[in-house]
Design a protein around this motif. Structure first.
Motif, PDB file in Angstrom:
ATOM      1  N   LEU A  61       0.833  -1.211  -0.143  1.00 19.16           N
ATOM      2  CA  LEU A  61      -0.172  -0.154  -0.062  1.00 19.16           C
ATOM      3  C   LEU A  61       0.998   1.412   0.032  1.00 19.16           C
ATOM      4  CD1 LEU A  61      -2.935   1.063   0.265  1.00 19.16           C
ATOM      5  CD2 LEU A  61      -2.616   1.037   2.688  1.00 19.16           C
ATOM      6  N   LEU A  62       1.813   1.409   0.797  1.00 15.29           N
ATOM      7  CA  LEU A  62       2.685   2.350   0.847  1.00 15.29           C
ATOM      8  C   LEU A  62       3.807   2.579  -0.028  1.00 15.29           C
ATOM      9  CD1 LEU A  62       3.182   2.852   4.834  1.00 15.29           C
ATOM     10  CD2 LEU A  62       1.800   4.178   3.194  1.00 15.29           C
ATOM     11  N   ASN A  63       4.215   1.391  -0.524  1.00 19.12           N
ATOM     12  CA  ASN A  63       5.486   1.575  -1.369  1.00 19.12           C
ATOM     13  C   ASN A  63       5.237   1.804  -2.973  1.00 19.12           C
ATOM     14  OD1 ASN A  63       4.697  -0.826  -2.792  1.00 19.12           O
ATOM     15  ND2 ASN A  63       6.494  -2.155  -1.792  1.00 19.12           N
ATOM     16  N   ASP A  64       3.718   1.967  -3.079  1.00 17.04           N
ATOM     17  CA  ASP A  64       3.157   2.207  -4.478  1.00 17.04           C
ATOM     18  C   ASP A  64       3.561   3.607  -4.734  1.00 17.04           C
ATOM     19  OD1 ASP A  64       2.504  -0.040  -5.119  1.00 17.04           O
ATOM     20  OD2 ASP A  64       0.205   0.299  -4.740  1.00 17.04           O
ATOM     21  N   GLY A  65       3.342   4.504  -3.330  1.00 13.73           N
ATOM     22  CA  GLY A  65       3.631   5.897  -3.684  1.00 13.73           C
ATOM     23  C   GLY A  65       5.114   6.114  -3.382  1.00 13.73           C
ATOM     24  N   VAL A  66       5.724   5.425  -2.633  1.00  9.17           N
ATOM     25  CA  VAL A  66       7.235   5.666  -2.087  1.00  9.17           C
ATOM     26  C   VAL A  66       8.054   5.303  -3.547  1.00  9.17           C
ATOM     27  CG1 VAL A  66       9.249   4.951  -0.886  1.00  9.17           C
ATOM     28  CG2 VAL A  66       7.002   5.180   0.232  1.00  9.17           C
ATOM     29  N   ALA A  67       7.409   4.151  -4.217  1.00 10.27           N
ATOM     30  CA  ALA A  67       8.190   3.743  -5.456  1.00 10.27           C
ATOM     31  C   ALA A  67       8.157   4.955  -6.422  1.00 10.27           C
ATOM     32  CB  ALA A  67       7.760   2.590  -6.082  1.00 10.27           C
ATOM     33  N   MET A  68       6.892   5.654  -6.409  1.00  8.27           N
ATOM     34  CA  MET A  68       6.715   6.791  -7.448  1.00  8.27           C
ATOM     35  C   MET A  68       7.684   7.878  -7.150  1.00  8.27           C
ATOM     36  SD  MET A  68       3.254   7.863  -9.098  1.00  8.27           S
ATOM     37  CE  MET A  68       3.168   8.635 -10.473  1.00  8.27           C
ATOM     38  N   VAL A  69       7.901   8.037  -6.041  1.00  9.40           N
ATOM     39  CA  VAL A  69       8.612   9.291  -5.441  1.00  9.40           C
ATOM     40  C   VAL A  69      10.281   9.121  -5.907  1.00  9.40           C
ATOM     41  CG1 VAL A  69       9.541  10.465  -3.541  1.00  9.40           C
ATOM     42  CG2 VAL A  69       7.273   9.978  -3.586  1.00  9.40           C
ATOM     43  N   PHE A  70      10.510   7.696  -5.396  1.00  8.19           N
ATOM     44  CA  PHE A  70      11.896   7.205  -6.136  1.00  8.19           C
ATOM     45  C   PHE A  70      12.160   7.498  -7.585  1.00  8.19           C
ATOM     46  CE2 PHE A  70      12.397   5.418  -1.786  1.00  8.19           C
ATOM     47  CZ  PHE A  70      13.449   5.967  -1.450  1.00  8.19           C
ATOM     48  N   PHE A  71      11.167   6.868  -8.361  1.00  8.46           N
ATOM     49  CA  PHE A  71      11.091   6.817  -9.565  1.00  8.46           C
ATOM     50  C   PHE A  71      11.455   8.215 -10.148  1.00  8.46           C
ATOM     51  CE2 PHE A  71       8.249   8.048 -13.289  1.00  8.46           C
ATOM     52  CZ  PHE A  71       8.783   7.270 -14.301  1.00  8.46           C
ATOM     53  N   ARG A 116       8.419  16.943   0.566  1.00 12.15           N
ATOM     54  CA  ARG A 116       7.269  17.229   0.024  1.00 12.15           C
ATOM     55  C   ARG A 116       6.586  16.236  -0.574  1.00 12.15           C
ATOM     56  NH1 ARG A 116       8.470  20.316  -4.559  1.00 12.15           N
ATOM     57  NH2 ARG A 116       8.013  18.607  -6.028  1.00 12.15           N
ATOM     58  N   ASN A 117       6.889  15.128  -1.158  1.00 17.42           N
ATOM     59  CA  ASN A 117       6.371  14.232  -1.769  1.00 17.42           C
ATOM     60  C   ASN A 117       5.870  13.068  -0.685  1.00 17.42           C
ATOM     61  OD1 ASN A 117       6.049  14.180  -4.871  1.00 17.42           O
ATOM     62  ND2 ASN A 117       8.060  14.999  -4.283  1.00 17.42           N
ATOM     63  N   SER A 118       6.783  12.796   0.282  1.00 22.39           N
ATOM     64  CA  SER A 118       6.895  11.619   1.254  1.00 22.39           C
ATOM     65  C   SER A 118       5.923  12.172   2.361  1.00 22.39           C
ATOM     66  CB  SER A 118       7.974  11.274   1.845  1.00 22.39           C
ATOM     67  OG  SER A 118       8.979  12.245   2.514  1.00 22.39           O
ATOM     68  N   LEU A 119       5.797  13.351   2.884  1.00 23.64           N
ATOM     69  CA  LEU A 119       5.228  13.788   4.029  1.00 23.64           C
ATOM     70  C   LEU A 119       3.991  14.660   3.952  1.00 23.64           C
ATOM     71  CD1 LEU A 119       8.269  14.743   6.275  1.00 23.64           C
ATOM     72  CD2 LEU A 119       6.976  12.498   6.172  1.00 23.64           C
ATOM     73  N   SER A 165       2.821  13.908  -3.752  1.00 25.23           N
ATOM     74  CA  SER A 165       2.246  12.460  -4.231  1.00 25.23           C
ATOM     75  C   SER A 165       1.061  12.428  -4.033  1.00 25.23           C
ATOM     76  CB  SER A 165       3.305  11.555  -3.450  1.00 25.23           C
ATOM     77  OG  SER A 165       2.839  10.236  -3.622  1.00 25.23           O
ATOM     78  N   GLY A 166       0.114  12.227  -5.198  1.00 25.83           N
ATOM     79  CA  GLY A 166      -1.112  12.162  -5.094  1.00 25.83           C
ATOM     80  C   GLY A 166      -1.504  10.552  -4.434  1.00 25.83           C
ATOM     81  N   LEU A 167      -0.478   9.764  -4.947  1.00 26.64           N
ATOM     82  CA  LEU A 167      -0.808   8.108  -4.393  1.00 26.64           C
ATOM     83  C   LEU A 167      -0.750   8.296  -2.878  1.00 26.64           C
ATOM     84  CD1 LEU A 167       1.099   6.215  -7.019  1.00 26.64           C
ATOM     85  CD2 LEU A 167      -1.346   6.837  -7.060  1.00 26.64           C
ATOM     86  N   LEU A 168       0.260   8.981  -2.114  1.00 29.75           N
ATOM     87  CA  LEU A 168       0.411   8.649  -0.837  1.00 29.75           C
ATOM     88  C   LEU A 168      -0.555   9.738  -0.324  1.00 29.75           C
ATOM     89  CD1 LEU A 168       4.459   9.047  -0.328  1.00 29.75           C
ATOM     90  CD2 LEU A 168       3.000   7.123  -0.204  1.00 29.75           C
ATOM     91  N   ALA A 169      -0.866  10.704  -0.640  1.00 33.18           N
ATOM     92  CA  ALA A 169      -2.163  11.397  -0.151  1.00 33.18           C
ATOM     93  C   ALA A 169      -3.361  10.671   0.130  1.00 33.18           C
ATOM     94  CB  ALA A 169      -2.361  12.741  -0.991  1.00 33.18           C
TER      95      ALA A 169
END
Length: 999
Positions: free
Chosen positions: A196-206, A234-237, A287-291
């Motif tokens: 669930l979380l690494n979907d958004g995190v992977a996109m941040v690293f990408f 900004r993306n992760s928090l 990050s819209g996914l993490l939001a």
């Protein structure tokens, strides 16, 4: 010049005439229809595969993915359908993210068990955060150092970009499998939470590595260290924070919606997409996914209780349908893109296929290294992970929708080299296909080989008991149908076969053999009726605590459903039960878990002092009402449920010694909560009055709504009237949330007029009571009256707490209580000793005036008598029969609705068809058994003879049936296990005889 003009005119004739603004391309319309038709076929195919999954247990996700691959490979020969598949294979990857991914992420977060997720949070964050980044670096290193791709294929930054793409896990098939096999909820949440979380995190690293890659090739701006840190924060928090804020707004909105399933459901959808788009594009560019994940987790933790129980089922049903549809379509699209990639690819070499196979094994190795790196931390936080779970965690890291979507984003980025773009799609599609088709289908065999799912003997015994009960219930239904004239010609032997009774009996025999093997033939008989025989005392203690926590959890939800507690209250109380269920080997520690969530009274005292000040006063009053209302609601709801559970546990079919030990633990928790409630009543009586007023109003309005729903279903009110009344009740419920209560303690005159026991009295009688009353103060531990002394006064507690002590027990009473009803029905002497526990203020009422009022007002007398039973059943517990085991609220409700107060003279006869309770006098039944005062009278088939003038309650329903109804509701019938075992043994013998006759 003319020649040029003539040439221009010729070109002008060749230009198309301007189109009308309403013109539409019919060909595009046909393409749109093709796509809609294809997506509909995709859902239908998914339904067919779903049925195959039920029959074969073959994982659903690999099947739908295989179908997509097949469609992609055969698209040119499928005509109309193939054309649609070809169009969809060219779908822009951003569209997949925008349409499908927010729904999947929110649904997964929304339906997670928040308590388990929160307890696993550190481990989830480790795996999804630094774990995802470390995995991306390891995978990038594999591309460069193992597969030996040179800089013409991909640079180091590009390798890390592709590593980020492939580090996102999507273990849908594995999670579904583990749930089916009965894996622990904690381990399921670890795998699902990481995905669930690494979907958004992977996109941040990408995004980061992609920027570095472009900057290094001179096609993008240079990236500084400060930009990296700022962008990461900004993306992760900021994304999750935005999701949290919007979740709060949505919850506040939802709170104001009553009885509208459509509006609540739409609100959850609207905020899901608004959160994604506002985060991704409009405000913070985060990050819209993490939001969306943050939004979903907030709703899991706090938002579910904001949804009214009447619409909750509809919301979950709709979200379940949407999640299934999106999951099906996205895997179908992934498969089509994989199939298309295979037949259309021109930038991929034959050696890349060999490298992809090698990469698959190194990808599993990289995940192993990643998890092993964080293993010391994973063992310190959350739930312990076994070695077998470690292996499944490594093997179950499937790649899926998001990874392929990210790879397609790389493929669409024309600023990157063509070879690298095609390699990204190639590996993204390949790993999604291979991991789902290989890992997804073989994970079940791995789990079974590792024996990861524990199946302890108590679990097998419970399952065996359940199957026996199922057979008995089926036979009861069969006997019922046999007497029905419309089934008189049925072949009942065939029915037995068709309903699977012989198969169930075979399963039970197999379980008996396994139980005997696990425990040992010298410890337990396979035909033992005792579910807990062969277990240690500690295991039995744990089982008793397990049942208590489960019962209380059910009681909490029951209170919430009927409007007897608030949303935040039930959330906290249920979480306390969840914590207890994780620690059944430890003594009960419920109250301390609850108490940690209460602030000390210092802040409340401050606001209490400034409540009349301008500007800050209204906020202070609002804070006190809300905070202390929450504390009071939690405490009183816990006490109510704990007391009810305390009496119900006496019916546990277990060792009475073990039950008694655990009951002592529960009683200590009750005493702690009662002590805290006493402090609350003493310190803030004005606020407690306002809280009780609000709770009573909320409870009655909720009751009105339930009554309205019931009458509408039964056709007693038409739709127009129903809608008008429903709207009016809902409006009042909303207004109640915002009502400002007075926080002034009323005078005794006002208090007496509102006192429940005095309701219904005429004004002259009430005036006589008030005129005779006077205020009396007592210090701590001061005696009010002693047992045996002449009773002249009755007291109402205005402030403080009073303990009534008698032989064998005591009862503690606080604000608003009458001390004591037994003195009003006795012979003129005090039946207990009352003393204060703190500085107290009591109003003294004249005993003679109240007794005279009882003589002339039957309703008032009836109230006094039924309220006295709370004391009498404890004072004379050996004579109370089943009344001793009923929770006081249910007992008083039973008396109010199912009993009448009657008086009889000597030699009269009276009926006790459903039983009764004798307050004074003496009775004799047909067997000459004598019943003296303060005794429960069991149901009698014949009349009883009055041997001394008596006064008693005559029941209109059986207390035993009332009590047994509650026991059956909670599956606590003490005789049930033995009855089921005897019935099953008889059915088994009959089945064996029929079988031998048939042969």
């Amino acid at each position: 010049m003319a020649e040029h003009e003539h040439e221009f005119e010729g070109h002008e004739e060749e230009l198309e005439a301007p189109k009308d603004s309403l013109w539409r391309d019919e060909h595009e319309m046909e393409k749109s229809a093709n796509i809609v038709y294809f997506l509909t076929l995709g859902i239908v195919s998914g339904l067919i595969l779903r049925e195959i999954n039920k029959k074969t247990k073959f994982p659903y996700s690999p099947m739908i993915l295989s179908l997509g691959i097949l469609l992609g490979l055969l698209q040119k020969s499928l005509g109309y359908v193939g054309e649609s598949a070809s169009i969809l294979s060219k779908m822009h990857p951003h569209l997949i993210v925008f349409v499908f991914v927010p729904v999947l992420l929110f649904e997964s977060a929304f339906n997670c068990d928040w308590y388990t997720f929160k307890y696993q949070m550190v481990n989830i964050l480790l795996l999804a955060g630094p774990g995802c980044g470390w995995g991306a670096i390891l995978l990038g290193a594999v591309f460069k150092m193992v597969l030996r791709y040179d800089d013409h294929d991909m640079t180091w930054y590009q390798a890390f970009t592709l590593g980020s793409v492939l580090s996102a896990t999507d273990p849908v098939a594995v999670v579904a499998l583990l749930k089916e096999l009965g894996a622990s909820l904690a381990f399921n949440h670890l795998i699902e939470g990481e995905a669930l979380l690494n979907d958004g995190v992977a996109m941040v690293f990408f995004i980061f590595f992609n920027k570095f890659s472009k900057a290094a090739s001179g096609k993008g701006e240079a990236v500084t260290a400060s930009q990296v840190v700022l962008n990461f924060v900004r993306n992760s928090l900021v994304g999750p924070a935005l999701g949290l804020i919007l979740g709060i707004l949505a919850a506040l909105w939802t709170k104001r919606i009553l009885g509208d399933d459509i509006e609540v459901t739409w609100l959850t959808f609207v905020f899901t997409y608004l959160t994604f788009y506002w985060a991704e594009f409009c405000f913070f560019k985060t990050s819209g996914l993490l939001a969306v994940v943050g939004l979903g987790l907030f709703w899991s933790a706090f938002g579910k209780t904001r949804i009214r129980s009447s619409v909750e089922h509809s919301v979950h049903t709709v979200w379940g349908f949407v999640q299934y549809s999106c999951d099906t379509l996205i895997f179908l699209l992934v498969g089509i893109i994989v199939g298309t990639q295979v037949i259309e690819e021109t930038f991929i070499h034959k050696s890349d296929y060999i490298r992809m196979i090698v990469f698959y094994f190194f990808m599993i190795l990289a995940r192993f290294i990643m998890i092993l790196t964080f293993w010391p931390f994973l063992r310190c936080f959350g739930y312990p992970i076994s070695k077998s779970e470690f292996i499944v965690l490594v093997y179950g890291g499937l790649r899926g929708a998001l990874g392929l979507t990210l790879s397609l984003m790389v493929g669409c980025d024309e600023e990157l080299p063509a070879r690298f773009r095609h390699l990204s799609v190639f590996y993204g599609a390949g790993m999604a296909a291979i991991t789902n088709l290989i890992n997804g289908t073989t994970c079940k065999a791995l789990v079974q080989y590792l024996e990861m799912i524990e199946n302890p003997v108590v679990k097998k015994k419970v399952y065996k008991k359940y199957l026996e009960e199922l057979i008995v219930n089926s036979q009861d239904k069969m006997r019922e149908l046999e007497s029905d004239q419309f089934y008189s010609m049925a072949d009942w032997n065939k029915v037995n076969q068709l309903i699977g009774q012989p198969k169930f009996i075979e399963k039970i025999e197999k379980l008996e053999t396994e139980i005997k093997y696990m425990i040992g033939s010298n410890k337990v008989s396979t035909n033992s009726s005792n579910l807990y025989e062969g277990l240690t005392d500690q295991e039995i203690f744990g089982e008793v605590r397990y049942r208590i926590y489960r019962i209380m959890k059910g009681l909490y939800y029951d209170k919430f459903e009927y409007g007897l507690c608030e949303e935040d209250t039930v959330r906290l109380l249920v979480e306390s039960s969840d914590i207890g269920l994780d620690h059944t080997k430890a003594i009960l520690n419920i109250w301390d878990q609850l108490y940690k969530n209460f602030l000390n009274f210092s802040s409340v005292n401050f606001f209490f002092k400034v409540k009349e000040m301008p500007f800050i006063g209204p906020f202070a009053r609002d804070y006190m009402i809300k905070h202390l209302g929450f504390v009071y609601d939690v405490t009183t709801t816990f006490l109510s449920c704990a007391n009810e559970a305390f009496h119900l546990t006496e019916s546990f079919p277990m060792s009475k010694d073990a039950v008694r030990v655990v009951m002592e633990e529960l009683n200590k928790e009750i005493e702690k909560a009662e002590g805290y409630l006493s402090i609350l009543n003493d310190t803030f009586p004005e606020i407690v009055r306002a809280i009780q007023t609000k709770r009573a109003s909320h409870s009655i309005l909720t009751h009105q709504r339930h009554y309205l729903d019931d009458t509408q279903q039964n056709g007693l009110v038409d739709d127009k009237e129903y809608q008008l009344l429903k709207k009016e009740i809902n409006t009042r419920l909303v207004d109640l949330e915002n009502h400002q209560f007075d926080m002034i303690l009323p005078s005794f005159h006002v208090l007496a007029m509102e006192f429940p026991i005095f309701s219904g009295l005429v004004s002259t009688d009430l005036d006589n009571i008030i005129k005779s009353a006077y205020e009396k103060k007592f210090g701590p531990d001061e005696i009010i009256y002693e047992q045996g002394m002449t009773c002249q006064n009755i007291y109402i507690v205005s402030k403080g707490n009073v303990v009534d002590e008698f032989q064998g027990g005591s009862i503690k009473k606080g604000l608003g209580s009458l001390i004591t009803y037994t003195n009003l029905i006795g012979d003129g002497t005090c039946m207990s000793t009352a003393k204060t526990t703190a500085d107290s203020l009591l109003y003294s009422l004249n005993l003679k005036i109240l007794k005279d009022l009882m003589n002339k007002n039957p309703d008032f007398e009836f109230k006094i008598y039924i309220n006295s039973v709370e004391y009498l059943r404890k004072m004379f517990e050996n004579q109370a029969g089943p009344l001793a085991h009923l929770e006081i609220k249910r007992l008083l409700d039973f008396f109010r609705t199912k009993s009448k107060l009657r008086k009889f003279t000597t030699n009269q006869k009276c009926d006790f068809i459903f039983g009764g309770y004798l307050f004074r006098g003496e009775l004799k039944d047909i067997n000459n058994k004598v019943y003296s005062q303060y005794t429960y009278i069991p149901p009698q088939d014949t009349e009883c003879l009055v041997t001394k003038d008596c006064q008693c309650l005559i029941f209109e329903d059986s207390v035993e049936s009332f009590n047994n109804q509650m026991l059956k509701q909670l599956d606590l019938d003490p005789h049930k296990d033995q009855q089921i075992q005897e019935r099953y043994s008889q059915i088994k013998r009959t089945s064996m005889m029929d079988k031998s006759k048939h042969h």
